[in-house]
Design a protein around this motif. Sequence first.
Motif, mmCIF file in Angstrom:
data_model
loop_
_atom_site.group_PDB
_atom_site.id
_atom_site.type_symbol
_atom_site.label_atom_id
_atom_site.label_comp_id
_atom_site.label_asym_id
_atom_site.label_seq_id
_atom_site.Cartn_x
_atom_site.Cartn_y
_atom_site.Cartn_z
ATOM 1 N N ALA A 158 13.724 -1.345 4.219
ATOM 2 C CA ALA A 158 13.192 -1.729 2.914
ATOM 3 C C ALA A 158 11.792 -1.135 2.822
ATOM 4 O O ALA A 158 11.157 -0.870 3.844
ATOM 5 N N GLY A 159 11.302 -0.935 1.596
ATOM 6 C CA GLY A 159 10.019 -0.245 1.449
ATOM 7 C C GLY A 159 8.827 -1.176 1.522
ATOM 8 O O GLY A 159 8.895 -2.316 1.089
ATOM 9 N N SER A 160 7.742 -0.639 2.105
ATOM 10 C CA SER A 160 6.511 -1.419 2.087
ATOM 11 C C SER A 160 6.014 -1.444 0.636
ATOM 12 O O SER A 160 6.223 -0.500 -0.113
ATOM 13 N N GLU A 161 5.379 -2.507 0.241
ATOM 14 C CA GLU A 161 4.973 -2.590 -1.157
ATOM 15 C C GLU A 161 3.784 -3.505 -1.360
ATOM 16 O O GLU A 161 3.532 -4.399 -0.546
ATOM 17 N N ARG A 162 3.099 -3.253 -2.472
ATOM 18 C CA ARG A 162 1.986 -4.139 -2.831
ATOM 19 C C ARG A 162 2.429 -5.000 -3.985
ATOM 20 O O ARG A 162 2.994 -4.499 -4.957
ATOM 21 N N GLN A 163 2.104 -6.248 -3.856
ATOM 22 C CA GLN A 163 2.530 -7.198 -4.867
ATOM 23 C C GLN A 163 2.042 -6.778 -6.263
ATOM 24 O O GLN A 163 2.771 -6.848 -7.236
ATOM 25 N N SER A 164 0.797 -6.275 -6.311
ATOM 26 C CA SER A 164 0.236 -5.912 -7.604
ATOM 27 C C SER A 164 1.036 -4.796 -8.269
ATOM 28 O O SER A 164 1.124 -4.712 -9.479
ATOM 29 N N LYS A 165 1.659 -3.919 -7.428
ATOM 30 C CA LYS A 165 2.373 -2.789 -8.011
ATOM 31 C C LYS A 165 3.821 -3.110 -8.339
ATOM 32 O O LYS A 165 4.404 -2.553 -9.254
#
Length: 709
Positions: A278-285
């Motif tokens: 699964a991809g790393s991600e930023r909540q804001s994005k």
Amino acid sequence: MRTTPDKQSVFSHVFSGLEDKKGMSDEPGKGSSDNVQVAVRCRPLSSGEKEAGHSVVVSVDVEQGEVVLTPPTSAGSHRRGEQARTFVFDSVFGPESQQLDIYNETARPIVDSVLEGYNGTIFAYGQTGTGKTFTMQGEKEPPEKRGIIPNSFAHIFGHIASCQGETQFLVRVSYLELYNEEVSDLLSKAVRKRLEVHVRPDVGVTVRDLSCFVVKNADEMEKLMTIGDRNRHFAVTDMNEHSSRSHVVFSVTVERSDVGPDGEPHVRMGKLNLVDLAGSERQSKTGAEGERLKESMKINLSLMMLGNVISQLVDGKSKHIPYRNSKLTLLLQDSLGGNSKTVMIANIGPASYNWDETLNTLRYANRAKNIQNKARINEDPKEAMLREFQKEIEELKRQLEEGSGGEEGEGEEGQRGKRKKRRREDNAGISPRSAAKVRVQLERERAELLKKTGLAEGERDSTRRELERKEEELAKAQEQHAEMERKLKDLSSKVIVGGVNLLEKAETQQRLLEQSARELEKRKKKEAKLTRKLQRKEAERVDMEEKYATLQDEAAAKKTRLKEVWREVQRTREELSNQRADFEQERQAMEETVRELSREVRLHQLVIDAYVPDQYQQLIHSHSTWNDDTGEWHLVGPFINVIITHYDIISVAWHTLETMSRDLSHHLMITRNQNGTPEWHTSPTTLGRSEFTLCLRGHSSADVSCIVT
Ligand SMILES: Nc1ncnc2c1ncn2[C@@H]1O[C@H](COP(=O)(O)OP(=O)(O)OP(=O)(O)O)[C@@H](O)[C@H]1O
């Protein structure tokens, strides 16, 4: 097609085998150290990114294996004006790269090794929406758009089909998902059932109860992959319309049996693990909230643990690698630093607004380059199924031969003949030819019985009964025979030999793969030729220079060299300061994750304090033990665990001494007493000896009490 699902091993340690078709490897069991190979793939700008006017900040030099990340120029970017970063990898692929080229350059060598009996892992890593699933699975149509997983099916069965001689193969697959730190079987009917991961010293990492399927061709494999994909967790996020919310591992085990120089068959077993993270991600994005946010935090946390393991492996200072800190690292234990040939494909996006994430991915990948694995070809592994199948086939053949081989002996009435016939009836049934002969014999006896007029009624009845018994036995024996033939056919079809078409619909894929592999070979030869030419020219130039050199030239050359060295020192200083800044940024990101986690822990604690009385919290504490194998807390009983998820909903589990857990919620009834206070009761008939009463008094959750009687 399905085989026994229990105790199926994933990422198993015991892999062994032979180097060439005829002989065993000189030193079975000995491995060679290989670094994890790292490839970087940059996808094209998406239409959304183009519309939003994002600029491209990534450039790729395929020949040099270089990726350059230039700082964003937009006024709003906090990274504006920073140094460009250059990274070098084993191979790099730009936005125009083709799926088939990716396969041939990165995955083909790994799959070839698996076919020789090594473990192999190919995993895609990167920020959400950068093309991991596209790289691993690709699109169904056209065939050129297919990803590594379907291409590996065509490759494996294309290879088997081209094998001549006595080599036999057995191929089986399994497909697991790791969602919110829980492992489940994507090919099982009970797809949401939670499975346990164990580390066994003899076999390595195993997933208990993971089902595996024997497959006979590439199309069967593809069907299984499609079934599993349907069960996978996906969601729409702001960054990707079809975002994977889980890590998945598709495993293909290839067992092969070759006759060695000793004239005996030897089994080699290679396991290919195809991992789509699964991809790393930023909540804001991603705009994640609620359940999505929880998923996202688990994903980020497991990827952080993976990064941690990578750092420690590369660092080499610590003897203890924290594989057990997350299920992901536990599952990847053999692939990172263990018995496997591993390729990591780091996926990145080219757009300026992802500068930080892209830099992170490149840094992560750069570190992974230095991981050393020790892959070995093992021979005759314990858990190989092929030998079991071969033995069973031999045994069935022998029994069937015995069932039909006694025809010449028919009519012999000696004791030996009788014993043989009895054994035949017991074990192997009877072949259709022998059955026909016996039937003729029975008919003859029946006719004779009818002809005999002088027989007493009792004697006639007993002879008739005897005849009927024989007929029943004959029918039973025939049934057994047919059953054994069916079993033999089924088993034999699972053991594959070369020289036949095993691709069916995947044939086009195999053709495309081979064509692309040939083109790649040609390109490489051309490149090698050009490099040789360049080297010759360079040598000529050096010769010329040497000839006409003067002291003055030498001084000038030294001055230039000095300048170069000075520039190098400056560059290194800058890189060092960049690295410090990056490290600081990474540390801050980790702190943020830790802060988020402690916030979550506090929330859990709040819920626990509000709903679980102190004495039960203490009870839980005193009955909890940490299991090093599973990396989880377990409750040991007898003990009743009360979890309140809502004011009106209580679930209760009864834990016995063997830590077996039984959900007792359905044994609970709720009634209200005269004051209108809800009370929970258990049904004594269903609970028997372990009867207990559970009451919920008033509206205050702190009043919950649970009494074992
Ligand atoms: N090399 C590529 N060429 C063309 N399109 C691509 C490429 N890589 C990715 N895409 C497209 O980008 C989108 C996102 O890709 P994909 O779903 O594979 O990303 P992902 O990294 O798996 O994301 P997530 O972590 O959220 O699951 C898809 O529409 C995919 O078709």
